[in-house]
Write a protein that holds these residues in place. Structure first.
Motif, short mmCIF file in Angstrom:
data_model
loop_
_atom_site.label_atom_id
_atom_site.label_comp_id
_atom_site.label_asym_id
_atom_site.label_seq_id
_atom_site.Cartn_x
_atom_site.Cartn_y
_atom_site.Cartn_z
N LEU A 1 0.68 -1.20 0.00
CA LEU A 1 0.00 0.00 0.00
C LEU A 1 0.73 1.27 0.00
CD1 LEU A 1 -1.05 1.34 3.14
CD2 LEU A 1 -1.34 -1.05 3.03
N ALA A 2 0.34 2.10 -0.89
CA ALA A 2 1.15 3.24 -0.96
C ALA A 2 0.59 4.37 -0.23
CB ALA A 2 1.31 3.68 -2.34
N ALA A 3 0.25 4.61 0.62
CA ALA A 3 0.44 5.74 1.32
C ALA A 3 -0.70 6.32 1.97
CB ALA A 3 0.98 6.79 0.52
N THR A 4 -0.80 6.33 2.98
CA THR A 4 -1.78 6.95 3.73
C THR A 4 -1.34 6.73 5.10
OG1 THR A 4 -2.89 4.90 3.64
CG2 THR A 4 -3.77 6.69 2.41
N ALA A 5 -1.22 7.43 5.79
CA ALA A 5 -0.77 7.06 7.06
C ALA A 5 -1.61 7.79 8.03
CB ALA A 5 0.61 7.45 7.29
N GLY B 1 -1.70 -0.59 -1.73
CA GLY B 1 -1.39 -1.93 -1.27
C GLY B 1 -2.58 -2.65 -0.64
N PRO B 2 -2.44 -3.95 -0.37
CA PRO B 2 -3.57 -4.79 0.04
C PRO B 2 -3.84 -4.80 1.54
CG PRO B 2 -1.66 -6.16 -0.29
CD PRO B 2 -1.23 -4.75 -0.63
N LEU B 3 -5.13 -4.81 1.87
CA LEU B 3 -5.62 -5.11 3.21
C LEU B 3 -6.26 -6.48 3.11
CD1 LEU B 3 -6.25 -3.96 6.13
CD2 LEU B 3 -8.52 -3.42 5.20
N PHE B 4 -5.92 -7.38 4.04
CA PHE B 4 -6.41 -8.75 3.92
C PHE B 4 -6.56 -9.39 5.30
CE2 PHE B 4 -1.84 -8.72 3.87
CZ PHE B 4 -1.42 -9.87 4.52
N SER B 5 -7.29 -10.51 5.34
CA SER B 5 -7.45 -11.31 6.54
C SER B 5 -7.30 -12.77 6.13
CB SER B 5 -8.82 -11.07 7.18
OG SER B 5 -9.02 -11.92 8.30
N GLY B 6 -6.19 -13.38 6.50
CA GLY B 6 -5.91 -14.73 6.03
C GLY B 6 -5.85 -14.75 4.52
N SER B 7 -6.63 -15.63 3.89
CA SER B 7 -6.62 -15.72 2.43
C SER B 7 -7.69 -14.85 1.77
CB SER B 7 -6.84 -17.18 2.01
OG SER B 7 -8.07 -17.66 2.50
N CYS C 1 3.83 3.72 -6.15
CA CYS C 1 2.73 3.21 -5.33
C CYS C 1 2.98 1.73 -5.06
CB CYS C 1 1.39 3.40 -6.05
SG CYS C 1 0.74 5.08 -5.92
N SER C 2 1.98 1.06 -4.48
CA SER C 2 2.10 -0.37 -4.20
C SER C 2 1.02 -1.15 -4.93
CB SER C 2 1.98 -0.64 -2.70
OG SER C 2 3.07 -0.09 -2.00
N LEU C 3 1.37 -2.35 -5.34
CA LEU C 3 0.40 -3.23 -5.98
C LEU C 3 -0.54 -3.78 -4.92
CD1 LEU C 3 1.24 -5.84 -8.69
CD2 LEU C 3 -0.15 -6.51 -6.74
N GLY C 4 -1.83 -3.85 -5.26
CA GLY C 4 -2.81 -4.36 -4.32
C GLY C 4 -3.01 -5.85 -4.45
N PHE C 5 -3.85 -6.26 -5.41
CA PHE C 5 -4.12 -7.68 -5.64
C PHE C 5 -4.06 -7.98 -7.13
CE2 PHE C 5 -6.49 -6.59 -1.78
CZ PHE C 5 -5.99 -7.53 -0.89
N ASN C 6 -3.50 -9.13 -7.47
CA ASN C 6 -3.56 -9.60 -8.85
C ASN C 6 -4.96 -10.17 -9.11
OD1 ASN C 6 -0.91 -9.08 -9.86
ND2 ASN C 6 -0.15 -10.70 -8.52
N VAL C 7 -5.49 -9.89 -10.30
CA VAL C 7 -6.87 -10.29 -10.59
C VAL C 7 -6.95 -10.88 -12.00
CG1 VAL C 7 -7.84 -8.54 -9.08
CG2 VAL C 7 -7.50 -8.01 -11.50
N LYS C 8 -8.07 -11.58 -12.25
CA LYS C 8 -8.35 -12.15 -13.57
C LYS C 8 -9.73 -11.68 -14.02
CE LYS C 8 -5.52 -16.31 -13.04
NZ LYS C 8 -4.53 -15.88 -14.07
N ARG C 9 -9.89 -11.55 -15.36
CA ARG C 9 -11.17 -11.18 -15.97
C ARG C 9 -11.39 -12.05 -17.20
NH1 ARG C 9 -9.72 -5.39 -17.48
NH2 ARG C 9 -7.80 -6.54 -17.82
N SER C 10 -12.61 -12.44 -17.42
CA SER C 10 -12.93 -13.32 -18.54
C SER C 10 -12.60 -12.64 -19.87
CB SER C 10 -14.41 -13.68 -18.52
OG SER C 10 -14.75 -14.50 -19.61
N GLY C 11 -11.77 -13.32 -20.67
CA GLY C 11 -11.46 -12.84 -22.01
C GLY C 11 -10.54 -11.64 -22.07
N LYS C 12 -9.93 -11.26 -20.94
CA LYS C 12 -9.04 -10.09 -20.91
C LYS C 12 -7.71 -10.45 -20.28
CE LYS C 12 -12.77 -6.66 -20.65
NZ LYS C 12 -13.33 -5.51 -19.91
N PRO C 13 -6.68 -9.62 -20.51
CA PRO C 13 -5.36 -9.92 -19.91
C PRO C 13 -5.43 -9.89 -18.38
CG PRO C 13 -5.18 -8.26 -21.65
CD PRO C 13 -6.64 -8.44 -21.40
#
Length: 364
Positions: free
Chosen positions: A13-17, A322-328, A189-201
């Protein structure tokens, strides 16, 4: 992720503090909690699902809910004995309060309709049954007078708190994802989550205040392009999506834990008030805390953002997106806040489910 690490190790995560909001003393009064069956022990995710299913059954007598981390149970605010009985029957603990959901929602509507005052934020807090309004040190003089004028008619439905550090976003130079060699902006900045979309990169999510100025991304400052921003929403929301280009590094659905390990991300869900969460950031690594508010409105100098998750997890410049998460479970994307990871503070996150829905994307 560090500049030389594979993309799968980027996550944060990029920035907020964070706004150092004074801790609120809670003294819940159960609405007959001792009668009937005891509240069920459950996970935060299960508590969130139960809260969603209960709300329509309470027919206006609900007033929010939160997760009791110690007892591992769901606490539901109610305004009538009938609602308390339904909550108890469903396996949660009822708590009698003064203001119902509609009253606090109307209070939020009034605040959201007022002229934005940079340096302020507000969020309904079921634990105190009020809308908590935060003002940073820049809110003084004429700005403070304006805020006082807005709050006075709302009476006991609001509670004003002050922070000792400025509310802002942190878009700064550094690693781990930068403007590329073809980008006109050399910010990080920071990468959050990698994602997938149908029929797209394949793509990744980050903050909208990052995606607006940075249209081409690299893993090092002015490095070779690995992704291109295709959509971005800020202000109002704070999310963006960037598509990987051919030849980009591997990008599995993982979050970097900054200890040599990664956390696999297999699902996405909404945050639950008072649950434990973690955040991964390129500046400050892995940090933990709790969800302290939902549906927050924040007035950054760059613009107003609504519907944010409020937490006491710290962050610093370079953590934005960046990512906020809980376990998986994926939960949010870093937006902004006050404070730092030395003194602590408050950080706000864009709910990830909203971003995934907007782009037709999934994690895992």
């Amino acid at each position: 992720m560090q500049p030389s690490a594979p993309l799968r190790r980027v996550a944060t995560l990029a920035a907020t503090a964070l706004a150092v909001v004074a801790a609120v003393a809670l003294s819940p009064h159960s609405a007959g909690a001792s009668a009937g069956r005891p509240a069920k022990v459950m996970t935060p995710a299960a508590a969130g699902q139960l809260a969603k299913s209960l709300a329509p059954q309470l027919k206006g007598a609900a007033a929010g809910s939160y997760y009791d981390r110690t007892a591992k149970k769901l606490v539901v605010n109610v305004t009538t004995p009938e609602a308390a009985a339904k909550v108890r029957k469903a396996g949660a603990e009822p708590r009698k309060v003064q203001f119902d959901d509609s009253t606090l929602a109307a209070t939020m509507t009034t605040l959201n309709a007022s002229e934005p005052i940079p340096g302020t934020a507000w969020v309904p807090d079921p634990r105190v049954n009020k809308v908590v309004v935060t003002a940073d040190p820049t809110v003084k003089g004429a700005k403070l007078a304006r805020l006082t004028t807005v709050l006075k008619p709302l009476g006991e439905k609001v509670k004003l708190e002050r922070t000792d550090s400025e509310l802002k976003m942190f878009l700064s130079g550094g690693d781990p994802i930068y403007g590329s060699n073809v980008s006109s902006v050399r910010a990080r900045c920071s990468l959050g989550f990698n994602v997938k979309r149908s029929g797209k990169p394949d793509a990744f999510l980050t903050a909208g205040h990052c995606g607006n100025p940075i249209r081409s991304w690299a893993t090092s400052d002015s490095g070779e392009e690995i992704a291109v921003t295709t959509a971005s929403s800020f202000p109002g929301n704070d999310y963006a999506i960037a598509e990987y280009v051919a030849g980009a590094p591997e990008h599995p659905s993982e979050v970097n834990l900054w200890n040599g390990d990664e956390q696999e991300i297999t699902a996405a869900r909404d945050a639950v008030l008072n649950e434990d969460v973690q955040r991964s950031g390129s500046t400050t690594g892995l940090k933990s805390g709790t969800v302290t508010g939902l549906n927050a409105t924040v007035n950054f100098p760059e613009g107003q953002v609504r519907g944010l998750i409020q937490t006491n997890v710290c962050a610093e410049p370079g953590d934005s997106g960046g990512p906020l998460f809980s376990g998986s479970d994926a939960i949010g994307l870093t937006s902004g806040g006050t404070g730092n990871c030395t003194d602590g503070g408050t950080t706000y996150f864009q709910p990830v489910v909203e971003a995934l829905t907007a782009y037709g994307a999934t994690v895992g």
